[in-house]
Every structure is written in structure tokens, then in C-alpha cells.
Enzyme design. Structure first.
Site, PDB file in Angstrom:
ATOM      1  N   TRP A  26      -7.826 -23.782   8.491  1.00  0.00           N
ATOM      2  CA  TRP A  26      -7.871 -24.698   9.627  1.00  0.00           C
ATOM      3  C   TRP A  26      -8.888 -24.236  10.673  1.00  0.00           C
ATOM      4  CZ3 TRP A  26      -3.531 -24.830  13.848  1.00  0.00           C
ATOM      5  CH2 TRP A  26      -3.774 -25.885  14.735  1.00  0.00           C
ATOM      6  N   ASP A  52      -5.636 -22.815   1.472  1.00  0.00           N
ATOM      7  CA  ASP A  52      -5.247 -24.109   2.020  1.00  0.00           C
ATOM      8  C   ASP A  52      -6.327 -24.632   2.959  1.00  0.00           C
ATOM      9  OD1 ASP A  52      -2.919 -26.085   2.589  1.00  0.00           O
ATOM     10  OD2 ASP A  52      -3.608 -25.527   4.585  1.00  0.00           O
ATOM     11  N   TYR A  57     -10.169 -30.632   8.736  1.00  0.00           N
ATOM     12  CA  TYR A  57     -10.396 -29.356   9.422  1.00  0.00           C
ATOM     13  C   TYR A  57     -11.864 -29.215   9.834  1.00  0.00           C
ATOM     14  CZ  TYR A  57      -5.713 -27.918   7.929  1.00  0.00           C
ATOM     15  OH  TYR A  57      -4.360 -27.842   7.727  1.00  0.00           O
ATOM     16  N   ARG A 129      -0.283 -36.320   6.302  1.00  0.00           N
ATOM     17  CA  ARG A 129       0.827 -36.795   7.140  1.00  0.00           C
ATOM     18  C   ARG A 129       1.232 -38.175   6.631  1.00  0.00           C
ATOM     19  NH1 ARG A 129       2.522 -34.238  11.754  1.00  0.00           N
ATOM     20  NH2 ARG A 129       1.279 -32.411  12.277  1.00  0.00           N
ATOM     21  N   SER A 158       2.654 -33.111   3.100  1.00  0.00           N
ATOM     22  CA  SER A 158       2.732 -32.249   4.281  1.00  0.00           C
ATOM     23  C   SER A 158       3.280 -33.085   5.430  1.00  0.00           C
ATOM     24  CB  SER A 158       1.342 -31.720   4.626  1.00  0.00           C
ATOM     25  OG  SER A 158       1.416 -30.830   5.719  1.00  0.00           O
ATOM     26  N   ASN A 159       4.165 -32.484   6.196  1.00  0.00           N
ATOM     27  CA  ASN A 159       4.744 -33.155   7.378  1.00  0.00           C
ATOM     28  C   ASN A 159       5.527 -34.413   7.011  1.00  0.00           C
ATOM     29  OD1 ASN A 159       3.367 -31.314   9.311  1.00  0.00           O
ATOM     30  ND2 ASN A 159       1.537 -32.270   8.460  1.00  0.00           N
ATOM     31  N   GLN A 180       4.590 -29.164   2.657  1.00  0.00           N
ATOM     32  CA  GLN A 180       4.004 -28.241   3.642  1.00  0.00           C
ATOM     33  C   GLN A 180       4.417 -28.637   5.070  1.00  0.00           C
ATOM     34  OE1 GLN A 180      -0.337 -27.143   5.284  1.00  0.00           O
ATOM     35  NE2 GLN A 180      -0.177 -26.784   3.087  1.00  0.00           N
ATOM     36  N   GLY A 256      -3.229 -17.728   9.170  1.00  0.00           N
ATOM     37  CA  GLY A 256      -4.274 -18.497   9.841  1.00  0.00           C
ATOM     38  C   GLY A 256      -5.294 -17.654  10.558  1.00  0.00           C
ATOM     39  N   SER A 257      -5.138 -16.327  10.500  1.00  0.00           N
ATOM     40  CA  SER A 257      -6.055 -15.448  11.239  1.00  0.00           C
ATOM     41  C   SER A 257      -7.475 -15.540  10.688  1.00  0.00           C
ATOM     42  CB  SER A 257      -5.566 -13.997  11.158  1.00  0.00           C
ATOM     43  OG  SER A 257      -6.503 -13.156  11.791  1.00  0.00           O
TER      44      SER A 257
HETATM   45  N1  LIG Z   1      -0.339 -29.266   7.185  1.00  0.00           N
HETATM   46  C1  LIG Z   1      -0.586 -29.255   8.473  1.00  0.00           C
HETATM   47  O1  LIG Z   1      -0.400 -30.258   9.186  1.00  0.00           O
HETATM   48  C2  LIG Z   1      -1.104 -27.998   9.096  1.00  0.00           C
HETATM   49  C3  LIG Z   1      -1.190 -27.880  10.509  1.00  0.00           C
HETATM   50  C4  LIG Z   1      -1.653 -26.678  11.030  1.00  0.00           C
HETATM   51  C5  LIG Z   1      -2.026 -25.620  10.175  1.00  0.00           C
HETATM   52  N2  LIG Z   1      -1.951 -25.782   8.822  1.00  0.00           N
HETATM   53  C6  LIG Z   1      -2.327 -24.695   7.885  1.00  0.00           C
HETATM   54  O2  LIG Z   1      -1.681 -23.511   8.288  1.00  0.00           O
HETATM   55  C7  LIG Z   1      -2.639 -22.481   8.430  1.00  0.00           C
HETATM   56  C8  LIG Z   1      -2.168 -21.477   9.427  1.00  0.00           C
HETATM   57  O3  LIG Z   1      -1.975 -22.078  10.709  1.00  0.00           O
HETATM   58  P1  LIG Z   1      -2.282 -21.239  12.002  1.00  0.00           P
HETATM   59  O4  LIG Z   1      -3.699 -20.834  12.036  1.00  0.00           O
HETATM   60  O5  LIG Z   1      -1.722 -21.965  13.163  1.00  0.00           O
HETATM   61  O6  LIG Z   1      -1.395 -19.916  11.666  1.00  0.00           O
HETATM   62  P2  LIG Z   1      -0.763 -18.756  12.519  1.00  0.00           P
HETATM   63  O7  LIG Z   1      -0.841 -17.554  11.637  1.00  0.00           O
HETATM   64  O8  LIG Z   1       0.554 -19.173  13.051  1.00  0.00           O
HETATM   65  O9  LIG Z   1      -1.740 -18.569  13.766  1.00  0.00           O
HETATM   66  C9  LIG Z   1      -2.989 -17.990  13.619  1.00  0.00           C
HETATM   67  C10 LIG Z   1      -3.521 -17.694  14.997  1.00  0.00           C
HETATM   68  O10 LIG Z   1      -2.775 -16.605  15.533  1.00  0.00           O
HETATM   69  C11 LIG Z   1      -3.675 -15.657  16.060  1.00  0.00           C
HETATM   70  N3  LIG Z   1      -3.104 -14.306  16.058  1.00  0.00           N
HETATM   71  C12 LIG Z   1      -2.880 -13.583  17.157  1.00  0.00           C
HETATM   72  N4  LIG Z   1      -2.389 -12.386  16.849  1.00  0.00           N
HETATM   73  C13 LIG Z   1      -2.294 -12.318  15.525  1.00  0.00           C
HETATM   74  C14 LIG Z   1      -1.851 -11.307  14.633  1.00  0.00           C
HETATM   75  N5  LIG Z   1      -1.397 -10.122  15.031  1.00  0.00           N
HETATM   76  N6  LIG Z   1      -1.883 -11.567  13.326  1.00  0.00           N
HETATM   77  C15 LIG Z   1      -2.334 -12.759  12.898  1.00  0.00           C
HETATM   78  N7  LIG Z   1      -2.777 -13.764  13.708  1.00  0.00           N
HETATM   79  C16 LIG Z   1      -2.753 -13.533  15.031  1.00  0.00           C
HETATM   80  C17 LIG Z   1      -4.913 -15.783  15.190  1.00  0.00           C
HETATM   81  O11 LIG Z   1      -6.006 -15.267  15.903  1.00  0.00           O
HETATM   82  P3  LIG Z   1      -7.168 -14.429  15.123  1.00  0.00           P
HETATM   83  O12 LIG Z   1      -7.889 -15.425  14.291  1.00  0.00           O
HETATM   84  O13 LIG Z   1      -7.989 -13.888  16.244  1.00  0.00           O
HETATM   85  O14 LIG Z   1      -6.491 -13.359  14.321  1.00  0.00           O
HETATM   86  C18 LIG Z   1      -4.988 -17.282  14.982  1.00  0.00           C
HETATM   87  O15 LIG Z   1      -5.641 -17.906  16.080  1.00  0.00           O
HETATM   88  C19 LIG Z   1      -3.928 -23.238   8.805  1.00  0.00           C
HETATM   89  O16 LIG Z   1      -5.097 -22.493   8.545  1.00  0.00           O
HETATM   90  C20 LIG Z   1      -3.828 -24.428   7.903  1.00  0.00           C
HETATM   91  O17 LIG Z   1      -4.256 -24.091   6.594  1.00  0.00           O
HETATM   92  C21 LIG Z   1      -1.488 -26.938   8.269  1.00  0.00           C
END
Ligand SMILES: NC(=O)c1ccc[n+]([C@@H]2O[C@H](COP(=O)([O-])OP(=O)(O)OC[C@H]3O[C@@H](n4cnc5c(N)ncnc54)[C@H](OP(=O)(O)O)[C@@H]3O)[C@@H](O)[C@H]2O)c1
Length: 292
Positions: A26, A52, A57, A129, A158-159, A180, A256-257
Site C-alpha cells: 500500500w 499484497d 495503491y 470493497r 476484502s472488506n 481480507q 506494511g512497513s
Molecule cells: N484491503 C484493504 O482495504 C487494505 C487497506 C489498508 C491496507 N491494506 C494492506 O495491508 C497492508 C498493511 O497495512 P499498513 O501499512 O497500514 O500496516 P501496519 O503494519 O499496521 O502499519 C504500517 C505503518 O506502521 C509504521 N510503523 C511504525 N512503527 C513500526 C514498527 N515498529 N514496525 C512496523 N511498522 C511500524 C510503518 O512505518 P515505516 O514504514 O516507517 O516502518 C508504516 O507506516 C498494506 O500494505 C496493504 O497491503 C489493505
């Protein structure tokens, strides 16, 4: 009998063997090739071979389809990579509609994803969605067509609510393999609204999006954070991921990092020793009250 919750390191999604962690793209838009290689390489190091992404995105930043383009560049540059991963993408979010899952649009979306990703097949294609203006029968027709023509190998949602998922499945003559939803220690609806129950009932693998609450979990110091820090010995992220993976529906957290070191550090989740009481303590902290 031990009270420690065990977390298997692998899962099966339809015909695919995947790790218990996935990697999400994402936040991938704008990534340079070298950085993309480092992130995906780090994910593979921790067994996160399930990648994913989604057509949308990049929208609002570098552009619709951008995250898929960047991953596609990496597949083109590293020819062996495609065979090492299981590729999930999604279609159906079309700004400003906001959704469009009419059959021709969904089919065109998957075909455009294939081109941007520079691959021959999408392993698992998800409807991003629910489009409330399209019948489940029509969406099922599009998914059936894509699968029959080999554009996608497997499909999912998803959703979607459990009722929406069931209604769509009713019009497919093959099983969907993935659901998802958002799931984390701070977004626990899927544990109670039937999403994870339906997953177990019909054999859907849940992929948990925003498993760290989009990062918000890492900055707070409320009761949930206190419990996670205690359980993780200070490694809050590992404890939060282990908590998700311990659920019997076996959700796969999507990391998501964008930081390769943080991606690698997620492997610590496998080694967290969490008791049944610990697990419920996190849930109670999240809900704000003891279990009834
Ligand atoms: N199906 C859907 O509708 C939907 C919606 C949203 C997301 N997704 C999927 O879910 C994936 C993950 O979502 P998300 O990015 O929100 O996941 P997340 O792992 O909940 O959040 C990642 C964010 O947390 C930050 N972060 C801060 N401290 C961290 C630590 N210690 N370890 C890891 N991350 C840390 C990361 O920053 P840094 O990058 O600086 O580490 C990044 O900005 C997306 O890439 C996408 O593939 C799907």
C-alpha cells in the site's frame, strides 16, 4: 497442558504454500527499484512470500496503479522473483465513484493489473470493497470469467461482511480462498462480527490489513500498549503480530512497513511466548472491559 499459544509458521491458501506473515505494498508507490528489492528481500527473509497489492495503491500520491508498476519493475528486473512469491492484487475501487465492480470494469481492472505487474497470472484476485450497486451474481460472473481464462488463479474478497461473502460464494462454482478484513489489537470487529467464524467454516484464509493499526499502535501508551510491551518484553510490534496469528482462524498479518529492518524484525513474532490469559488480557485492554 501448556497454556502457551502456538503459532504455525506456514499456511495454505488454495494450492499455495505461504508464510504466516505477508508483505503489503500500500505504501510502496514511488519506491525506487533498489528500495523495492530491499523491502521484498527482507519480507522473503522472514518467510513473508505472500505479496499484497491493489490497483488503487498510489492514488493520491504518485498515481493509480503506481504501486503495482513498481512491483512489476522488480519482477522484470529479478526474473527468479515471480516464482518465489504468491501474488495478491485487488480491483474495484475506482475514484471518485467510489467503487465499480460491474463485470466489464472488474475484468478490465484485473487485466490492467496483470500488465502493470508484468506477470502472466495473478495468483489471488480480490474484490477490494463491496460495490453496493452490483449484484453478487454479476461479480461472480466476472470472477468466473477471469479464472476460466487464466488471468487469475484464485479469488477472494476484502472488506466484505460475512453475509456479502456468503452471497457472492453462492454464485461461484469454486471456493473463494481469501477474505481480507482490517484486524489488529485495536480493530477487533472481525473477531465478533462473524468474519473469522465464516473463514473457519468455509476454509477462507484471513489476511489482516493494518495489523499495527497503520502504525498508530506503535506510538500510544494506553492499556493495550502496556499489555503488548509486557508480553513482548518491549517488542510491541512482535507481540501485536503474535496476538493476531494466535487466533484459530489463523489470520496472516500483512506487514506494511517500508523499512527493511522493521520488516525483518517482525520475525520475532514467531518467538513470542503468549499464554491464553495474556491473549485475553490484550483483548480486554482493547475492549476497555473484562470479558463477560
Ligand atoms: N484491503 C484493504 O482495504 C487494505 C487497506 C489498508 C491496507 N491494506 C494492506 O495491508 C497492508 C498493511 O497495512 P499498513 O501499512 O497500514 O500496516 P501496519 O503494519 O499496521 O502499519 C504500517 C505503518 O506502521 C509504521 N510503523 C511504525 N512503527 C513500526 C514498527 N515498529 N514496525 C512496523 N511498522 C511500524 C510503518 O512505518 P515505516 O514504514 O516507517 O516502518 C508504516 O507506516 C498494506 O500494505 C496493504 O497491503 C489493505
Amino acid at each position: 497442558m501448556s497454556d502457551i499459544l502456538t503459532v504455525p509458521r506456514t499456511r495454505t491458501i488454495g494450492p499455495f504454500d505461504v508464510g504466516a506473515l505477508a508483505y503489503g505494498c500500500w505504501r510502496f508507490a514511488g519506491t525506487k527499484l533498489e528500495d523495492a528489492r530491499a523491502k521484498v528481500g527482507a519480507a522473503l527473509e522472514v518467510g513473508a512470500n505472500l505479496l499484497d497489492t491493489a490497483a488503487i495503491y498510489g492514488f493520491g500520491e504518485t498515481g493509480f496503479g503506481e504501486a503495482e508498476e513498481r512491483l512489476g519493475d522488480l519482477f522484470a528486473a529479478d526474473p527468479g522473483l515471480r516464482e518465489r512469491v504468491v501474488l495478491v492484487t485487488k480491483g474495484g475501487i475506482v475514484p471518485p465513484e467510489p467503487y465499480d465492480s460491474r463485470a466489464p470494469e472488474l475484468i478490465a481492472s484485473a487485466e490492467a493489473s496483470l500488465k502493470r505487474l508484468k506477470v502472466d497470472v495473478i495468483d489471488v484476485f480480490l474484490v477490494h470493497r463491496p460495490d453496493l450497486l452490483v449484484s453478487h451474481e454479476e461479480v461472480a460472473g466476472a470472477l468466473t470469467d477471469l479464472r476460466a481464462r487464466g488471468v487469475v488463479q484464485e479469488v477472494g474478497v476484502s472488506n466484505f461482511t460475512p453475509a456479502q461473502t456468503r452471497a457472492l460464494q453462492r454464485f461461484l462454482d469454486f471456493p473463494m480462498v481469501v477474505t481480507q478484513p482490517e484486524i489488529s489489537v485495536t480493530e477487533t470487529s472481525a473477531l465478533f462480527d462473524g468474519t473469522l467464524d465464516l473463514a473457519q467454516e468455509v476454509g477462507l484464509t484471513p489476511m489482516a490489513w493494518s495489523p499495527l493499526g497503520g502504525g498508530a499502535l506503535m506510538t500510544g501508551d494506553g492499556p493495550v500498549a502496556v499489555e503488548l510491551d509486557r508480553i513482548g518484553g518491549g517488542d510491541r510490534a512482535a507481540a501485536a503480530l503474535a496476538w493476531l496469528m494466535a487466533h484459530p482462524a489463523r489470520p496472516i498479518p500483512i506487514l506494511g512497513s517500508q523499512n527493511p529492518d522493521r520488516i525483518r524484525a517482525a520475525a520475532a513474532a514467531y518467538d513470542i511466548q503468549m499464554t491464553r490469559r495474556d491473549w485475553y488480557a490484550v483483548l480486554e485492554a482493547s475492549l476497555g472491559h473484562p470479558m463477560p
